[in-house]
Enzyme design. Structure first.
Site, mmCIF file in Angstrom:
data_model
loop_
_atom_site.group_PDB
_atom_site.id
_atom_site.type_symbol
_atom_site.label_atom_id
_atom_site.label_comp_id
_atom_site.label_asym_id
_atom_site.label_seq_id
_atom_site.Cartn_x
_atom_site.Cartn_y
_atom_site.Cartn_z
ATOM 1 N N TYR A 106 -30.822 -42.738 -17.721
ATOM 2 C CA TYR A 106 -29.607 -43.468 -17.340
ATOM 3 C C TYR A 106 -28.359 -42.588 -17.469
ATOM 4 O O TYR A 106 -27.534 -42.528 -16.555
ATOM 5 C CB TYR A 106 -29.486 -44.707 -18.233
ATOM 6 C CG TYR A 106 -28.341 -45.630 -17.894
ATOM 7 C CD1 TYR A 106 -28.431 -46.512 -16.817
ATOM 8 C CD2 TYR A 106 -27.181 -45.641 -18.658
ATOM 9 C CE1 TYR A 106 -27.383 -47.381 -16.513
ATOM 10 C CE2 TYR A 106 -26.131 -46.498 -18.362
ATOM 11 C CZ TYR A 106 -26.243 -47.372 -17.288
ATOM 12 O OH TYR A 106 -25.201 -48.226 -16.986
ATOM 13 N N LYS A 142 -25.830 -41.290 -14.449
ATOM 14 C CA LYS A 142 -24.398 -41.621 -14.429
ATOM 15 C C LYS A 142 -23.539 -40.343 -14.443
ATOM 16 O O LYS A 142 -22.479 -40.302 -13.820
ATOM 17 C CB LYS A 142 -24.049 -42.526 -15.609
ATOM 18 C CG LYS A 142 -24.725 -43.906 -15.526
ATOM 19 C CD LYS A 142 -24.324 -44.642 -14.265
ATOM 20 C CE LYS A 142 -24.882 -46.055 -14.203
ATOM 21 N NZ LYS A 142 -24.458 -46.776 -12.991
HETATM 22 P P1 NAP Z 1 -26.712 -56.353 -13.675
HETATM 23 O O1 NAP Z 1 -26.067 -57.594 -14.175
HETATM 24 O O2 NAP Z 1 -28.110 -56.030 -14.069
HETATM 25 O O3 NAP Z 1 -26.598 -56.338 -12.074
HETATM 26 C C1 NAP Z 1 -27.102 -55.294 -11.322
HETATM 27 C C2 NAP Z 1 -27.221 -55.738 -9.882
HETATM 28 O O4 NAP Z 1 -27.791 -54.632 -9.138
HETATM 29 C C3 NAP Z 1 -28.165 -56.920 -9.699
HETATM 30 O O5 NAP Z 1 -27.639 -57.830 -8.760
HETATM 31 C C4 NAP Z 1 -29.451 -56.261 -9.172
HETATM 32 O O6 NAP Z 1 -30.231 -57.054 -8.322
HETATM 33 C C5 NAP Z 1 -28.866 -55.122 -8.354
HETATM 34 N N1 NAP Z 1 -29.872 -54.090 -8.114
HETATM 35 C C6 NAP Z 1 -30.721 -53.526 -9.011
HETATM 36 N N2 NAP Z 1 -31.524 -52.650 -8.405
HETATM 37 C C7 NAP Z 1 -31.190 -52.646 -7.090
HETATM 38 C C8 NAP Z 1 -31.679 -51.958 -5.945
HETATM 39 N N3 NAP Z 1 -32.676 -51.071 -6.037
HETATM 40 N N4 NAP Z 1 -31.112 -52.220 -4.742
HETATM 41 C C9 NAP Z 1 -30.117 -53.129 -4.633
HETATM 42 N N5 NAP Z 1 -29.614 -53.805 -5.674
HETATM 43 C C10 NAP Z 1 -30.151 -53.574 -6.891
HETATM 44 O O7 NAP Z 1 -25.867 -55.063 -14.085
HETATM 45 P P2 NAP Z 1 -24.310 -54.895 -14.434
HETATM 46 O O8 NAP Z 1 -24.177 -54.885 -15.901
HETATM 47 O O9 NAP Z 1 -23.486 -55.817 -13.610
HETATM 48 O O10 NAP Z 1 -24.128 -53.391 -13.936
HETATM 49 C C11 NAP Z 1 -23.497 -53.023 -12.725
HETATM 50 C C12 NAP Z 1 -23.251 -51.521 -12.745
HETATM 51 O O11 NAP Z 1 -22.411 -51.186 -13.861
HETATM 52 C C13 NAP Z 1 -24.524 -50.693 -12.918
HETATM 53 O O12 NAP Z 1 -24.438 -49.515 -12.150
HETATM 54 C C14 NAP Z 1 -24.506 -50.344 -14.397
HETATM 55 O O13 NAP Z 1 -25.230 -49.179 -14.666
HETATM 56 C C15 NAP Z 1 -23.033 -50.172 -14.626
HETATM 57 N N6 NAP Z 1 -22.626 -50.281 -16.028
HETATM 58 C C16 NAP Z 1 -22.811 -51.432 -16.713
HETATM 59 C C17 NAP Z 1 -22.404 -51.506 -18.048
HETATM 60 C C18 NAP Z 1 -22.574 -52.738 -18.870
HETATM 61 O O14 NAP Z 1 -22.270 -52.674 -20.074
HETATM 62 N N7 NAP Z 1 -23.018 -53.850 -18.317
HETATM 63 C C19 NAP Z 1 -21.825 -50.385 -18.660
HETATM 64 C C20 NAP Z 1 -21.655 -49.229 -17.926
HETATM 65 C C21 NAP Z 1 -22.045 -49.190 -16.599
HETATM 66 P P3 NAP Z 1 -31.394 -58.028 -8.901
HETATM 67 O O15 NAP Z 1 -30.664 -59.222 -9.426
HETATM 68 O O16 NAP Z 1 -32.229 -58.351 -7.702
HETATM 69 O O17 NAP Z 1 -32.116 -57.247 -9.951
#
Ligand code: NAP
Length: 246
Positions: free
Chosen positions: A154, A158
């Site tokens: 991961y 990133k």
């Molecule tokens: P999340 O709630 O798990 O949502 C991720 C979304 O991406 C879901 O709708 C998922 O679809 C979709 N997805 C996953 N794999 C995919 C694929 N192969 N093709 C198309 N769509 C796909 O995650 P989040 O926390 O909102 O994270 C969003 C972004 O922020 C990510 O890049 C994550 O790495 C980054 N981020 C998050 C955090 C945190 O603390 N949450 C911190 C730093 C960075 P499904 O519902 O179908 O699985």
């Protein structure tokens, strides 16, 4: 900021941070296009946004698959005629200590988190170059800068986004296209809810502001980069982490 008449494509827009970004851009007048692995969930979110007066639609795709990405951008071009904003947000985790990490989990995370940014940005710049205007914003992470035990795949994905963003910024600055990244710290979504309580508490102790972030905190930083007024800001990263990393 007025985004009326603009089209914004948000990957992983069905829920979490992606959904918040879609809401933020829609409030500012953009037509939001949600791309997500689960087409029903994406369509449901688009319907919910429309119920609030937003202009929204959705496509199902796997962002790590070149064919899916090419088909979706072709559809956006044909159905909507333009693309002004790309948000590379879709991301996953498959955590494990380096010694135990399976090559399949390395590949999956790199493909969904980083290859997708290459594939989507490549298609987006084709449309944006012709328009001589575009905004690309990719969601990185604090761990790209700090590292994190258990997240070799991961954190590498990133950190890759940051390097890729700077290269896109240099290659396309002359075409009116900016490329920037937002690096969230710990944000409350489904991704972080699955972490064990002791890990969450440990994280909380390392955040000077004393609380976790919200998807809206990230969406507001993303919207800064999407503004027509921030065209001279490119190749940059905004950290949204409550002071966890400076
Ligand atoms: P999340 O709630 O798990 O949502 C991720 C979304 O991406 C879901 O709708 C998922 O679809 C979709 N997805 C996953 N794999 C995919 C694929 N192969 N093709 C198309 N769509 C796909 O995650 P989040 O926390 O909102 O994270 C969003 C972004 O922020 C990510 O890049 C994550 O790495 C980054 N981020 C998050 C955090 C945190 O603390 N949450 C911190 C730093 C960075 P499904 O519902 O179908 O699985």
């Amino acid at each position: 900021m007025d985004l009326k008449g603009q089209v914004a494509f948000i990957t992983g827009g069905a829920r979490g941070i992606g959904r918040s970004i879609a809401e933020e851009l829609a409030v500012r007048g953009a037509k939001v296009v949600l791309g997500d692995l689960n087409p029903e969930e994406a369509a449901g979110t688009a319907e919910a946004l429309k119920a609030t007066g937003a202009d929204a639609c959705s496509y199902g795709l796997d962002v790590s698959k070149a064919q899916d990405v090419e088909k979706t951008f072709e559809a956006i071009k044909n159905d909507l005629g333009r693309l002004d904003i790309l948000i590379n947000n879709a991301g996953i985790t498959r955590d494990g200590l380096l010694m135990r990490m399976k090559p399949e989990d390395w590949d999956l995370v790199i493909n969904v988190n980083l290859r997708s940014v290459f594939l989507c940005s490549k298609e987006a710049v084709k449309i944006m170059s012709r328009q001589r205007y575009g905004r690309i914003v990719s969601i990185a992470s604090v761990v790209a800068f700090m590292g994190n035990p258990g997240q070799a795949n991961y954190s590498a994905s990133k950190a890759g986004i940051v390097g890729l963003t700077k290269t896109i910024a240099k290659e396309y600055a002359g075409r009116g296209i900016t490329a920037n990244a937002v690096a969230p710290g710990f944000i409350v979504t489904a991704m972080t809810e699955k972490l064990p309580e002791d890990v969450r508490n440990q994280m909380l102790a390392s955040i000077p502001s004393g609380k976790f972030g919200t998807p809206e905190d990230v969406a507001r930083a993303v919207s800064f980069f999407c503004s027509p007024d921030t065209g001279y800001v490119t190749g940059q990263v905004i950290h949204v982490n409550g002071g966890m990393y400076m």
